[in-house]
Design an enzyme around this catalytic site. Structure first.
Site, PDB file in Angstrom:
ATOM      1  N   GLN A 125       0.745  -1.277   0.094  1.00  0.00           N
ATOM      2  CA  GLN A 125      -0.033   0.063   0.050  1.00  0.00           C
ATOM      3  C   GLN A 125       0.968   1.316  -0.117  1.00  0.00           C
ATOM      4  O   GLN A 125       2.145   1.160   0.380  1.00  0.00           O
ATOM      5  CB  GLN A 125      -0.945  -0.016   1.361  1.00  0.00           C
ATOM      6  CG  GLN A 125      -1.925  -1.094   1.410  1.00  0.00           C
ATOM      7  CD  GLN A 125      -2.713  -1.005   2.437  1.00  0.00           C
ATOM      8  OE1 GLN A 125      -2.793  -1.851   3.254  1.00  0.00           O
ATOM      9  NE2 GLN A 125      -3.622   0.195   2.419  1.00  0.00           N
ATOM     10  N   HIS A 126       0.206   2.385  -0.420  1.00  0.00           N
ATOM     11  CA  HIS A 126       0.507   3.703  -0.135  1.00  0.00           C
ATOM     12  C   HIS A 126       1.768   4.301  -1.088  1.00  0.00           C
ATOM     13  O   HIS A 126       2.039   5.473  -0.979  1.00  0.00           O
ATOM     14  CB  HIS A 126       1.105   3.992   1.196  1.00  0.00           C
ATOM     15  CG  HIS A 126       0.243   3.180   2.463  1.00  0.00           C
ATOM     16  ND1 HIS A 126      -0.982   3.654   2.507  1.00  0.00           N
ATOM     17  CD2 HIS A 126       0.370   2.556   3.375  1.00  0.00           C
ATOM     18  CE1 HIS A 126      -1.577   3.078   3.649  1.00  0.00           C
ATOM     19  NE2 HIS A 126      -0.514   2.285   3.962  1.00  0.00           N
TER      20      HIS A 126
ATOM     21  N   ASP B 164      -2.465  -4.683  -0.432  1.00  0.00           N
ATOM     22  CA  ASP B 164      -2.091  -6.196  -0.007  1.00  0.00           C
ATOM     23  C   ASP B 164      -2.938  -6.610   1.362  1.00  0.00           C
ATOM     24  O   ASP B 164      -3.284  -7.928   1.410  1.00  0.00           O
ATOM     25  CB  ASP B 164      -0.632  -6.220   0.231  1.00  0.00           C
ATOM     26  CG  ASP B 164       0.068  -5.591   1.103  1.00  0.00           C
ATOM     27  OD1 ASP B 164      -0.647  -4.734   1.715  1.00  0.00           O
ATOM     28  OD2 ASP B 164       1.326  -5.675   1.225  1.00  0.00           O
TER      29      ASP B 164
HETATM   30  O1  LIG Z   1       1.703   0.216   4.843  1.00  0.00           O
HETATM   31  C1  LIG Z   1       1.196  -1.005   5.000  1.00  0.00           C
HETATM   32  C2  LIG Z   1      -0.365  -1.023   5.474  1.00  0.00           C
HETATM   33  O2  LIG Z   1      -0.698   0.116   5.854  1.00  0.00           O
HETATM   34  C3  LIG Z   1       1.993  -2.152   4.682  1.00  0.00           C
HETATM   35  O3  LIG Z   1       1.380  -3.237   5.158  1.00  0.00           O
HETATM   36  C4  LIG Z   1       2.175  -2.315   3.150  1.00  0.00           C
HETATM   37  O4  LIG Z   1       1.157  -2.553   2.744  1.00  0.00           O
HETATM   38  C5  LIG Z   1       3.320  -3.397   3.090  1.00  0.00           C
HETATM   39  O5  LIG Z   1       2.937  -4.589   3.146  1.00  0.00           O
HETATM   40  P1  LIG Z   1       4.262  -5.931   3.207  1.00  0.00           P
HETATM   41  O6  LIG Z   1       4.908  -5.947   1.891  1.00  0.00           O
HETATM   42  O7  LIG Z   1       4.790  -5.883   4.395  1.00  0.00           O
HETATM   43  O8  LIG Z   1       2.931  -7.125   3.280  1.00  0.00           O
END
Ligand SMILES: O=C(CO)[C@@H](O)[C@H](O)COP(=O)(O)O
Ligand SMILES: Nc1ncnc2c1ncn2[C@@H]1O[C@H](COP(=O)(O)OP(=O)(O)O)[C@@H](O)[C@H]1O
Length: 486
Positions: A71-72, A244
């Site tokens: 995300q983000h 994700d």
């Molecule tokens: O920033 C967030 C949720 O807000 C993280 O959960 C990212 O979405 C990355 O996820 P992973 O790659 O660690 O699963």
């Protein structure tokens, strides 16, 4: 039987599953690594996706594909569809000051003039109080530090949006591709992590973009849970995709009342909720899920990589680290590890560092260090769960996923420290599975009911020793975070 593909373009790697759309049976799998670092050129994700698809036997025979992604991440495109600069990822903390400025500004705009009023505005309007991870903060960092890149930015999207665009055959003009920015699409779950979208109204917030980027760029169309973004050049439907965590929620079949804990690069604790949340303390982000519900979520920056670093320090493999941790007593003989190795997001301490507390000549052993690393990660997520339950989220059981869910030491520590039964689905790629389920839903017109086989249930094994671990952890973090979390 039609086949569908699901993708997880996560922080460390790209994974592709090919499944039977009707039964959910796994047909093929492939993966490829991503580069390290918190600033990554999106081309590296495309190369990894292409390699993972090839390793999964290609998608020529696939009727639909969908992408879950970290995300983000800030992906800026110019009018020719060229990437303006490498993407800043969710775990890049250089935008921490920008996040603070956005909160202060909102406080001023409300007339109350204080940070608390600003935080309330953000929580009520977007569901989330900005921290460095949130895309809007990254855009303000860009405008302040690279104004020429900000001015060149004609469209902003997220990692999964950009990959879907590329899967649809779009891309930079310099590569001979169609750079149509109007073809960009996203879904509500990932849009809800940008800071410029309201998960409640389903609308973008142009005023936030004016303040952060300095202008309102082209933004991806927000698709419904079963709406197709388009088709690949080969003719496969492209599903709406998801952030994700929302993808993992779909993959494990989480419904209202379930709490999911994911331990990968990030540590996340989240629940599917039928109502939006608004937490002005900033501990819980009020995201949307991928089915039309909400996804209150607490996210830490320090999870599986703390295990990786500890294993490297001790010169052992991850399974050996698990064995070492299990050989030490609950509480690691008094050793407490605060895992803020890369700063922290929950609580919001972007400049924090990790620390080891309670060292004595007797307890300073590899086994205790391994156990303290496991317990530190789990305690930080227990604080995330406490923040969620303080908002009224019910927690009766935990579904544990992410790469580190493979570790029995992690599984036992979650069951003991959370004091809840823990369901551990068999090791797998649940974000990619969620995306595959979404692709099947787009193809068939409804989310299919797929069985998750092989789930192990670990009973709540909480003892007074586990309570003491959490107490000692909270005492140690209180020295770093004097305001406390409760
Ligand atoms: O920033 C967030 C949720 O807000 C993280 O959960 C990212 O979405 C990355 O996820 P992973 O790659 O660690 O699963
Ligand atoms: N047997 C294991 N024991 C503990 N951790 C493991 C094991 N196997 C993999 N991992 C962890 O999984 C992590 C990757 O998890 P993953 O969920 O794929 O990450 P991300 O989604 O952030 O890319 C690695 O950092 C590693 O520490």
């Amino acid at each position: 039987m039609p086949l569908v593909a699901g993708v997880d373009s996560s922080t460390q790697s790209c994974k592709v599953v090919v499944r039977d759309a009707e039964t959910g049976a796994l047909v093929r799998f492939g993966s490829a690594p991503h580069p390290a670092g918190t600033e990554v050129h999106p081309d590296a994700w495309w190369e990894a996706l292409t390699a993972a698809i090839a390793a999964a036997g290609g998608i020529e025979d696939v009727a639909a594909i969908s992408v879950g992604g970290q995300q983000h991440g800030m992906v800026c495109l110019d009018a020719d569809g060229e990437v303006v600069r490498p993407a800043l990822l969710w775990n890049d903390t250089r935008s921490a000051g920008a996040a603070e400025a956005l909160i202060k500004d909102a406080g001023t705009a409300t007339g109350a003039g204080d940070t608390a009023a600003g935080a309330r505005w953000w929580a009520e309007t977007t569901g989330t109080v900005p921290v460095a991870s949130i895309t809007a903060a990254k855009l303000l960092w860009l405008a302040e530090n690279e104004p020429e890149n900000a001015a060149r930015t004609a469209a902003v999207c997220l990692p999964h949006d950009w990959l879907m665009w590329r899967l649809g055959g779009y891309g930079p003009r310099s590569q001979g591709l169609d750079p149509a920015l109007s073809a960009l699409a996203t879904d509500r779950s990932d849009a809800s992590g940008t800071g410029y979208f309201s998960p409640i109204t389903g609308e973008y917030l142009p005023e936030v973009l004016e303040r952060s980027l300095g202008h309102v760029p082209v933004l991806p169309r927000v698709l419904g849970p079963l709406e197709a973004a388009g088709r690949t050049p080969g003719g496969a439907l492209v599903g709406p995709g998801a952030g994700d965590n929302a993808g993992a929620g779909l993959g494990v079949g989480a419904s209202v009342g379930d709490v999911v804990v994911s331990i990968g690069t990030s540590g996340t604790v989240f629940a599917v909720a039928d109502r939006p949340t608004s937490d002005s303390t900033g501990l819980v982000a009020g995201f949307a899920d991928a089915t039309g519900h909400y996804l209150p979520l607490a996210c830490t920056l320090n999870a599986s990589r703390v295990l990786d670093a500890t294993a490297a320090l001790l010169g052992v493999t991850l399974p050996e680290l698990t064995a070492l941790a299990l050989s030490a007593p609950v509480g690691a003989d008094g050793l407490t590890l605060v895992p803020y190795f890369e700063g922290e997001r929950t609580p919001n301490l972007p400049d924090a560092t990790g620390s080891l507390h309670g060292i004595t000549l007797r307890n300073y052993t590899p086994a205790n260090l391994a156990r303290a690393a496991v317990e530190g990660i789990v305690c930080s997520l227990a604080d995330g769960l406490a923040a969620l339950t303080s908002l009224g989220v019910a927690a009766e059981r935990v579904i544990l996923v992410g790469g580190a869910a493979r570790s029995e030491a992690i599984q036992q520590a979650v069951a003991g420290i959370f004091g809840l039964p823990v369901l551990v689905p068999e090791p797998g790629e649940y974000v990619a599975d969620g995306a595959a389920r979404q692709a099947a839903g787009v193809l068939l017109g409804a989310f299919p009911q797929w069985e998750n086989s092989g789930t192990t249930t670990i009973a709540d094994v909480r003892t007074p020793a586990h309570d003491a671990v959490l107490e000692r952890y909270r005492a140690a973090t209180a020295t770093i975070y004097p305001k406390g979390l409760q």
